[in-house]
Motif scaffolding. Structure first.
Motif, PDB file in Angstrom:
ATOM      1  N   SER A 160       6.908 -13.109   2.635  1.00 28.45           N
ATOM      2  CA  SER A 160       7.635 -11.839   2.478  1.00 28.45           C
ATOM      3  C   SER A 160       7.524 -10.939   3.704  1.00 28.45           C
ATOM      4  O   SER A 160       8.510 -10.365   4.141  1.00 28.45           O
ATOM      5  CB  SER A 160       7.090 -11.043   1.287  1.00 28.45           C
ATOM      6  N   TYR A 161       6.310 -10.813   4.255  1.00 30.89           N
ATOM      7  CA  TYR A 161       6.090  -9.741   5.228  1.00 30.89           C
ATOM      8  C   TYR A 161       5.939 -10.202   6.675  1.00 30.89           C
ATOM      9  O   TYR A 161       5.863  -9.370   7.567  1.00 30.89           O
ATOM     10  CB  TYR A 161       4.856  -8.928   4.824  1.00 30.89           C
TER      11      TYR A 161
ATOM     12  N   GLN B 215       9.710  -2.776   0.028  1.00 28.20           N
ATOM     13  CA  GLN B 215       9.632  -3.687  -1.115  1.00 28.20           C
ATOM     14  C   GLN B 215      10.995  -4.061  -1.690  1.00 28.20           C
ATOM     15  O   GLN B 215      11.120  -5.026  -2.426  1.00 28.20           O
ATOM     16  CB  GLN B 215       8.741  -3.065  -2.193  1.00 28.20           C
ATOM     17  N   LYS B 216      12.025  -3.303  -1.298  1.00 32.94           N
ATOM     18  CA  LYS B 216      13.345  -3.571  -1.866  1.00 32.94           C
ATOM     19  C   LYS B 216      14.115  -4.636  -1.084  1.00 32.94           C
ATOM     20  O   LYS B 216      15.106  -5.155  -1.545  1.00 32.94           O
ATOM     21  CB  LYS B 216      14.165  -2.275  -1.873  1.00 32.94           C
TER      22      LYS B 216
ATOM     23  N   ILE C  12       1.432  -0.365   7.197  1.00 29.23           N
ATOM     24  CA  ILE C  12       0.915  -0.832   8.504  1.00 29.23           C
ATOM     25  C   ILE C  12       2.095  -1.193   9.405  1.00 29.23           C
ATOM     26  O   ILE C  12       2.145  -0.830  10.585  1.00 29.23           O
ATOM     27  CB  ILE C  12      -0.036  -2.047   8.321  1.00 29.23           C
ATOM     28  N   LYS C  13       3.062  -1.905   8.817  1.00 22.18           N
ATOM     29  CA  LYS C  13       4.226  -2.321   9.610  1.00 22.18           C
ATOM     30  C   LYS C  13       5.007  -1.107  10.123  1.00 22.18           C
ATOM     31  O   LYS C  13       5.514  -1.112  11.248  1.00 22.18           O
ATOM     32  CB  LYS C  13       5.125  -3.235   8.785  1.00 22.18           C
TER      33      LYS C  13
ATOM     34  N   LEU D 254      -0.955  -2.699  -4.389  1.00 21.78           N
ATOM     35  CA  LEU D 254      -1.572  -1.928  -3.299  1.00 21.78           C
ATOM     36  C   LEU D 254      -1.502  -2.696  -1.977  1.00 21.78           C
ATOM     37  O   LEU D 254      -1.260  -2.113  -0.920  1.00 21.78           O
ATOM     38  CB  LEU D 254      -3.032  -1.612  -3.654  1.00 21.78           C
ATOM     39  N   ARG D 255      -1.651  -4.012  -2.056  1.00 25.82           N
ATOM     40  CA  ARG D 255      -1.546  -4.852  -0.848  1.00 25.82           C
ATOM     41  C   ARG D 255      -0.171  -4.684  -0.226  1.00 25.82           C
ATOM     42  O   ARG D 255      -0.056  -4.487   0.992  1.00 25.82           O
ATOM     43  CB  ARG D 255      -1.723  -6.337  -1.200  1.00 25.82           C
ATOM     44  N   ALA D 256       0.855  -4.757  -1.077  1.00 22.21           N
ATOM     45  CA  ALA D 256       2.235  -4.623  -0.577  1.00 22.21           C
ATOM     46  C   ALA D 256       2.413  -3.260   0.087  1.00 22.21           C
ATOM     47  O   ALA D 256       2.978  -3.168   1.178  1.00 22.21           O
ATOM     48  CB  ALA D 256       3.206  -4.810  -1.727  1.00 22.21           C
TER      49      ALA D 256
END
Lengths: 230, 248
Positions: A183-184, A211-212, A162-163, A154-156
């Motif tokens: 990662s982000y 995520q990919k 948001i981004k 869920l965080r991801a």
């Protein structure tokens, strides 16, 4: 848009310990950036200096290019006299109502709007707190451990959304989760304490937008750089 | 809660009475000094309705005085909650005045205002006001940072909201303080009546004292205690109702 700090020196009154000594760093351009460091290194104190809650003993915080800088942290509570839905409704500007609806869905909070803040789990509390900041008008948002107690998946999803939704804003994400930051985030300022020569080291993150996009070896490389810098 | 307060009072009253009767029989004191249980019950039957009326009169003055004190304490508390010079001045003044025995000022009030309703009301209000003010200032001056932070960050904080947050977060404490101040208001009114008033249970106790009639005084104490227990219990219930209404 930029956030520039030059030669910051700060120590809490009544203590002999200096938290920052001539600390300089700069966040440039909108996007997802991070402040990282071990516990007690001064990440939250620095965030408080950036938003004006604390005053540095010396140095300059240049926020001239920023109209509105907000600081959200995970110890906040919503008032208990109304449901979280009523609270969010009340504090959301009319022009951000659509954004609010979208965020509620992305944050997985649709079924909890009728509840009181005290009836939520820790993760739900943190999500609703972050959400109410996102529906405000801001240029810079400092997010201090606001996704603590939320599961990885869920965080991801939240970070990616948001981004995608706030491309023109500058976020400063404070977290102890190295994988997430590597990662982000784009610019990762690693705080190292006043006893080190260079108090803050800049590491470039993977700045993933979905995520990919994650490449395992470059992610590991970034994580290694962060850990070496810390 | 109400019943618990009544039980507690009855227990304390009966223990006190038992000790008094024990002293009477151990030391062999006459009924004139400490009345027997029979005389006490007889006196209770004879004057309980008169004393109930007197206690009610005293309670009314105490309630009005308390309401006045609460309102004034909140006004001054709201002004004094800030760390400005005015806030500091109010806090220091409250601490200092609170340390002064207000009862000592009662004769001045009676000389200036006579022995009527206003004097009783003023003394009752003054006695319960300062402890109430200290608590209210303490509660309203203490920031609830984890709730207030958002409003401050987004520029939404207004004094009304600040007072609302701090009152809501401290509602159980405020209820306790207000219920506690009821005792002070009642004590203040009784003291005023005892000194110089022409009505109320304090006035009746003064007459009983002049007659050296301990049985009447014991009946008066019983009436005062039971009335105050009911009033404090009612205040606590009201506090709970306000909280639950606020939370719904």
């Amino acid at each position: 848009m930029f956030l520039d700090c030059r030669d910051l020196t700060f120590g809490y009154q009544g203590t002999t310990k200096t938290l920052f000594k001539n600390l300089s760093f700069k966040f440039e351009n909108p996007g997802f950036h991070s402040l990282f460091g071990s516990s007690g290194v001064g990440k939250s104190s620095l965030a408080r200096i950036l938003c004006g809650l604390l005053r540095a003993d010396k140095g300059v915080v240049d926020t001239d290019s920023i109209d509105s800088l907000l600081y959200a942290h995970n110890l906040e509570r919503l008032p208990g006299w109304s449901s979280i839905g009523a609270h969010i409704e009340r504090i959301t500007p009319i022009h951000n109502q659509d954004k609010k609806e979208l965020l509620i869905r992305h944050f997985g909070l649709s079924t909890h709007l009728g509840k009181r803040f005290s009836q939520l789990s820790l993760g739900q509390k943190n999500r609703i707190n972050l959400l109410r900041y996102l529906v405000q008008d801001f240029n810079v948002l400092i997010v201090d451990e606001c996704l603590a107690n939320v599961d990885e998946k869920l965080r991801a999803r939240i970070l990616i959304n948001i981004k995608a939704m706030f491309k023109d804003r500058l976020f400063i994400y404070i977290s102890h989760n190295v994988i997430e930051i590597a990662s982000y985030c784009q610019q990762i300022w690693v705080l190292r304490g006043p006893e080190r020569d260079q108090q803050a080291v800049l590491v470039r993150g993977q700045d993933c937008r979905d995520q990919k996009c994650l490449d395992r070896s470059s992610l590991q490389q970034t994580m290694l750089e962060i850990m070496n810098a810390a | 809660m109400l019943l618990r307060r009544i039980y507690q009072f009855l227990m304390i009253y009966l223990i006190g009475l038992a000790i008094l009767l024990m002293i009477k029989y151990v030391v062999n004191l006459s009924d004139y000094v400490i009345p027997s249980l029979g005389i006490l019950l007889n006196t209770f039957g004879g004057i309980s309705s008169t004393y109930a009326h007197d206690v009610f009169s005293t309670l009314c003055v105490a309630i009005i005085g308390q309401i006045f004190s609460i309102m004034l304490a909140f006004v001054v508390g709201i002004l004094g909650r800030k760390t400005t010079w005015l806030g500091s001045l109010i806090k220091v003044a409250a601490y200092n005045i609170q340390a002064y025995p207000i009862v000592a000022l009662a004769p001045i009030i009676f000389i200036l205002l006579g022995d009527g309703f206003v004097s009783r009301l003023l003394i009752a209000a003054m006695i319960c006001y300062f402890p109430l003010l200290l608590s209210v200032v303490g509660i309203l001056a203490e920031p609830i940072t984890e709730v207030e932070h958002f409003y401050q960050q987004t520029g939404r904080m207004r004094w009304q909201l600040e007072v609302k947050i701090r009152s809501f977060e401290n509602l159980p404490k405020l209820t306790t303080v207000i219920a506690g101040s009821a005792t002070l208001a009642m004590a203040g009114t009784i003291v005023a009546e005892f000194i110089a008033a022409n009505a109320g249970i304090g006035y009746s106790i003064r007459i009983a004292l002049y007659q050296s009639d301990l049985s009447k005084i014991l009946v008066a104490l019983f009436m005062i205690g039971i009335t105050l227990s009911i009033y404090q219990g009612a205040l606590e219930i009201a506090g709970r109702l306000v909280k639950s209404a606020w939370e719904q």
